[in-house]
Design a protein around this motif. Structure first.
Motif, PDB file in Angstrom:
ATOM      1  N   UNK A 293      36.090 -23.961 -11.202  1.00 50.67           N
ATOM      2  CA  UNK A 293      35.660 -24.107 -12.588  1.00 50.67           C
ATOM      3  C   UNK A 293      34.146 -23.932 -12.736  1.00 50.67           C
ATOM      4  N   UNK A 294      33.702 -23.559 -13.936  1.00 52.18           N
ATOM      5  CA  UNK A 294      32.263 -23.488 -14.210  1.00 52.18           C
ATOM      6  C   UNK A 294      31.663 -24.901 -14.272  1.00 52.18           C
ATOM      7  N   UNK A 295      30.307 -24.948 -14.247  1.00 58.57           N
ATOM      8  CA  UNK A 295      29.361 -23.835 -14.190  1.00 58.57           C
ATOM      9  C   UNK A 295      29.319 -23.210 -12.795  1.00 58.57           C
ATOM     10  N   UNK A 296      28.917 -21.905 -12.769  1.00 56.98           N
ATOM     11  CA  UNK A 296      28.811 -21.164 -11.523  1.00 56.98           C
ATOM     12  C   UNK A 296      27.348 -20.848 -11.223  1.00 56.98           C
ATOM     13  N   UNK A 297      27.116 -20.554  -9.952  1.00 55.96           N
ATOM     14  CA  UNK A 297      25.792 -20.123  -9.511  1.00 55.96           C
ATOM     15  C   UNK A 297      25.959 -18.796  -8.788  1.00 55.96           C
ATOM     16  N   UNK A 298      25.193 -17.778  -9.190  1.00 55.61           N
ATOM     17  CA  UNK A 298      25.352 -16.449  -8.601  1.00 55.61           C
ATOM     18  C   UNK A 298      24.023 -15.968  -8.025  1.00 55.61           C
ATOM     19  N   UNK A 299      24.122 -15.202  -6.938  1.00 54.38           N
ATOM     20  CA  UNK A 299      22.917 -14.642  -6.310  1.00 54.38           C
ATOM     21  C   UNK A 299      23.327 -13.460  -5.446  1.00 54.38           C
ATOM     22  N   UNK A 300      22.389 -12.555  -5.143  1.00 51.50           N
ATOM     23  CA  UNK A 300      22.702 -11.457  -4.221  1.00 51.50           C
ATOM     24  C   UNK A 300      23.123 -12.020  -2.871  1.00 51.50           C
TER      25      UNK A 300
ATOM     26  N   UNK B 198       0.817  -1.212   0.000  1.00 52.76           N
ATOM     27  CA  UNK B 198       0.000   0.000   0.000  1.00 52.76           C
ATOM     28  C   UNK B 198       0.849   1.259   0.000  1.00 52.76           C
ATOM     29  N   UNK B 199       2.081   1.163   0.520  1.00 59.55           N
ATOM     30  CA  UNK B 199       3.006   2.298   0.520  1.00 59.55           C
ATOM     31  C   UNK B 199       3.720   2.464  -0.823  1.00 59.55           C
ATOM     32  N   UNK B 200       3.518   1.519  -1.749  1.00 63.43           N
ATOM     33  CA  UNK B 200       4.110   1.634  -3.070  1.00 63.43           C
ATOM     34  C   UNK B 200       5.292   0.729  -3.336  1.00 63.43           C
ATOM     35  N   UNK B 201       5.644  -0.111  -2.373  1.00 63.15           N
ATOM     36  CA  UNK B 201       6.724  -1.074  -2.607  1.00 63.15           C
ATOM     37  C   UNK B 201       6.239  -2.173  -3.552  1.00 63.15           C
ATOM     38  N   UNK B 202       7.190  -2.821  -4.239  1.00 67.28           N
ATOM     39  CA  UNK B 202       6.835  -3.806  -5.256  1.00 67.28           C
ATOM     40  C   UNK B 202       6.610  -5.187  -4.641  1.00 67.28           C
ATOM     41  N   UNK B 203       6.082  -6.093  -5.473  1.00 64.72           N
ATOM     42  CA  UNK B 203       5.876  -7.473  -5.039  1.00 64.72           C
ATOM     43  C   UNK B 203       7.201  -8.119  -4.642  1.00 64.72           C
ATOM     44  N   UNK B 204       8.251  -7.881  -5.422  1.00 65.15           N
ATOM     45  CA  UNK B 204       9.551  -8.483  -5.109  1.00 65.15           C
ATOM     46  C   UNK B 204      10.159  -7.884  -3.852  1.00 65.15           C
ATOM     47  N   UNK B 205      10.043  -6.567  -3.691  1.00 65.92           N
ATOM     48  CA  UNK B 205      10.606  -5.916  -2.509  1.00 65.92           C
ATOM     49  C   UNK B 205       9.977  -6.431  -1.224  1.00 65.92           C
ATOM     50  N   UNK B 206       8.718  -6.843  -1.299  1.00 67.84           N
ATOM     51  CA  UNK B 206       7.989  -7.286  -0.111  1.00 67.84           C
ATOM     52  C   UNK B 206       7.861  -8.801  -0.034  1.00 67.84           C
ATOM     53  N   UNK B 207       8.620  -9.525  -0.851  1.00 69.46           N
ATOM     54  CA  UNK B 207       8.443 -10.978  -0.958  1.00 69.46           C
ATOM     55  C   UNK B 207       8.662 -11.710   0.356  1.00 69.46           C
TER      56      UNK B 207
ATOM     57  N   UNK C 125      21.118  -4.160  -9.863  1.00 71.55           N
ATOM     58  CA  UNK C 125      19.712  -4.282  -9.464  1.00 71.55           C
ATOM     59  C   UNK C 125      19.535  -4.295  -7.946  1.00 71.55           C
ATOM     60  N   UNK C 126      20.438  -4.991  -7.238  1.00 71.72           N
ATOM     61  CA  UNK C 126      20.226  -5.192  -5.802  1.00 71.72           C
ATOM     62  C   UNK C 126      21.175  -4.359  -4.932  1.00 71.72           C
ATOM     63  N   UNK C 127      22.127  -3.663  -5.540  1.00 67.43           N
ATOM     64  CA  UNK C 127      23.009  -2.739  -4.807  1.00 67.43           C
ATOM     65  C   UNK C 127      23.683  -3.422  -3.624  1.00 67.43           C
ATOM     66  N   UNK C 128      24.193  -4.609  -3.853  1.00 71.67           N
ATOM     67  CA  UNK C 128      24.901  -5.370  -2.833  1.00 71.67           C
ATOM     68  C   UNK C 128      25.820  -6.371  -3.533  1.00 71.67           C
ATOM     69  N   UNK C 129      26.809  -6.904  -2.818  1.00 73.10           N
ATOM     70  CA  UNK C 129      27.722  -7.868  -3.455  1.00 73.10           C
ATOM     71  C   UNK C 129      26.992  -9.111  -3.962  1.00 73.10           C
ATOM     72  N   UNK C 130      27.700  -9.847  -4.795  1.00 71.15           N
ATOM     73  CA  UNK C 130      27.162 -11.067  -5.403  1.00 71.15           C
ATOM     74  C   UNK C 130      27.973 -12.255  -4.908  1.00 71.15           C
ATOM     75  N   UNK C 131      27.280 -13.295  -4.499  1.00 74.02           N
ATOM     76  CA  UNK C 131      27.932 -14.536  -4.084  1.00 74.02           C
ATOM     77  C   UNK C 131      28.063 -15.450  -5.299  1.00 74.02           C
ATOM     78  N   UNK C 132      29.292 -15.884  -5.561  1.00 75.18           N
ATOM     79  CA  UNK C 132      29.568 -16.810  -6.664  1.00 75.18           C
ATOM     80  C   UNK C 132      29.972 -18.147  -6.048  1.00 75.18           C
ATOM     81  N   UNK C 133      29.296 -19.209  -6.454  1.00 77.60           N
ATOM     82  CA  UNK C 133      29.590 -20.560  -5.978  1.00 77.60           C
ATOM     83  C   UNK C 133      29.630 -21.508  -7.171  1.00 77.60           C
ATOM     84  N   UNK C 134      30.218 -22.682  -7.017  1.00 75.24           N
ATOM     85  CA  UNK C 134      30.021 -23.702  -8.049  1.00 75.24           C
ATOM     86  C   UNK C 134      28.544 -24.083  -8.111  1.00 75.24           C
ATOM     87  N   UNK C 135      28.053 -24.326  -9.302  1.00 76.57           N
ATOM     88  CA  UNK C 135      26.678 -24.805  -9.415  1.00 76.57           C
ATOM     89  C   UNK C 135      26.622 -26.245  -8.928  1.00 76.57           C
ATOM     90  N   UNK C 136      25.764 -26.490  -7.957  1.00 78.11           N
ATOM     91  CA  UNK C 136      25.619 -27.827  -7.386  1.00 78.11           C
ATOM     92  C   UNK C 136      24.439 -28.522  -8.060  1.00 78.11           C
TER      93      UNK C 136
END
Length: 332
Positions: free
Chosen positions: A143-150, A17-26, A181-192
């Motif tokens: 080595x790749x493949x890698x998995x990345x996320x905020x 109701x304050x205008x935040x998005x669906x993702x911001x409030x997930x 997009x997320x204004x924070x570091x990214x964690x890189x891991x091997x894709x499991x």
């Protein structure tokens, strides 16, 4: 003994109701979650009292309101220490509360720092690199493949099919998109590529115990290969949760031992979840911990685990409150 128990939470509809998005409030809670906790605490003989989010708590504390215990599920909106804001306020006014303290909640929201701690404690976790800038990705030593996320999001935010990166040339641009997009570091891991589990835990320290473990199985309608934001939001048609028992599956037994070791090493309290995924050898590795796990009675993972184990929702809430009471009695 009957307690006056305040409820702190972030209501998703209020932020929308304050205008935040669906993702911001997930990560925020539905009214149904608050109603379920409130009704269950009353059934247990306590006197629940709604407080609300951190700003509402601050106003209530300044006005002199106090409670025997606060049942805290507030996630916070801003900053990498957002989950610690409500517990820090409660500590300042010496009001006891459920779940983890500000130190643990600040640490565990940062997935890179969390993995450093559990790795140092001897808990099995995948290699990783925290990229503060896109060019940091060039230093990835595995080595790749890698998995990345905020590095500091939950509910699968920032996890899409693009999170699996197979070519070194694509890694820095993919990290750059997440950084922007997320204004924070990214964690890189091997894709499991192996099985994915989530283990429910209740209790603190030596008293902590596993409630149960479910395997996350993606259906044909899901985004393949990862428990993404879209798969979590559309879980009813995309995901199957399968209860597993350690006595029937040695991989599950190893996953539960890893989850419990991580929970204790990090100092998590009262109740929550640990997520794990298997590598190419079938070995379960620590992914992350959720010390403020969702507790919607129908679709949150922790209550799902309890339901599949024939543990009533009322019993889950009772065990969380009792864990806090035992812990707090030991501090006196």
């Amino acid at each position: 003994m009957s307690l006056t128990i305040g409820l702190t939470y972030d209501l998703r509809s209020a932020y929308l109701a304050e205008g935040y998005s669906e993702e911001e409030t997930a990560e925020f809670d539905q009214e149904a979650t608050i109603e379920a906790i409130e009704a269950t605490l009353a059934e247990l003989g306590h006197q629940p009292e709604r407080i609300g989010h951190g700003r509402q708590l601050a106003a209530a504390l300044v006005a002199g309101r106090r409670w025997d215990l606060v049942f805290n599920i507030a996630e916070g909106m801003h900053g990498i220490g957002r989950e610690a804001q409500v517990p820090a306020l409660l500590d300042l006014y010496r009001v006891p509360y459920t779940f983890s303290d500000p130190l643990v909640l600040s640490l565990t929201l940062h997935k890179g720092l969390t993995k450093r701690v559990v790795r140092d404690a001897g808990v099995a976790t995948a290699d990783f690199l925290v990229a503060e800038r896109p060019e940091d990705a060039a230093a990835v030593p595995f080595a790749p493949p890698w998995f990345i996320k905020p590095v500091a999001e939950g509910t699968g935010k920032g996890i899409t099919p693009a999170s699996i990166v197979r070519d070194r040339e694509a890694l820095a641009p993919a990290c750059a998109q997440l950084l922007a997009r997320y204004c924070q570091p990214v964690l890189i891991e091997p894709y499991l590529p192996g099985r994915e589990f989530t283990t429910g835990i209740v209790g603190t320290g030596a008293r902590a115990e596993v409630l149960g473990t479910i395997e996350v199985q993606l259906l044909d309608s899901a985004e393949p290969g990862l428990y993404s934001y879209a798969n979590k939001e559309g879980w009813r048609t995309r995901v199957r949760y399968r209860l597993l028992r350690p006595e029937d599956d040695p991989v599950v037994a190893a996953a539960e031992a890893t989850a419990l070791a991580a929970w204790r090493a990090l100092g998590c309290r009262d109740g929550g979840r640990v997520d794990l995924r298997c590598d190419t050898h079938g070995r379960p590795l620590f992914l992350e911990v959720n010390p403020l796990a969702g507790i919607h009675p129908d679709h949150s993972d922790l209550p799902i685990i309890c339901r599949l184990r024939s543990i009533p929702y009322r019993e889950l809430i009772r065990r969380i409150v009792d864990s806090a009471r035992i812990r707090l009695a030991g501090d006196q």
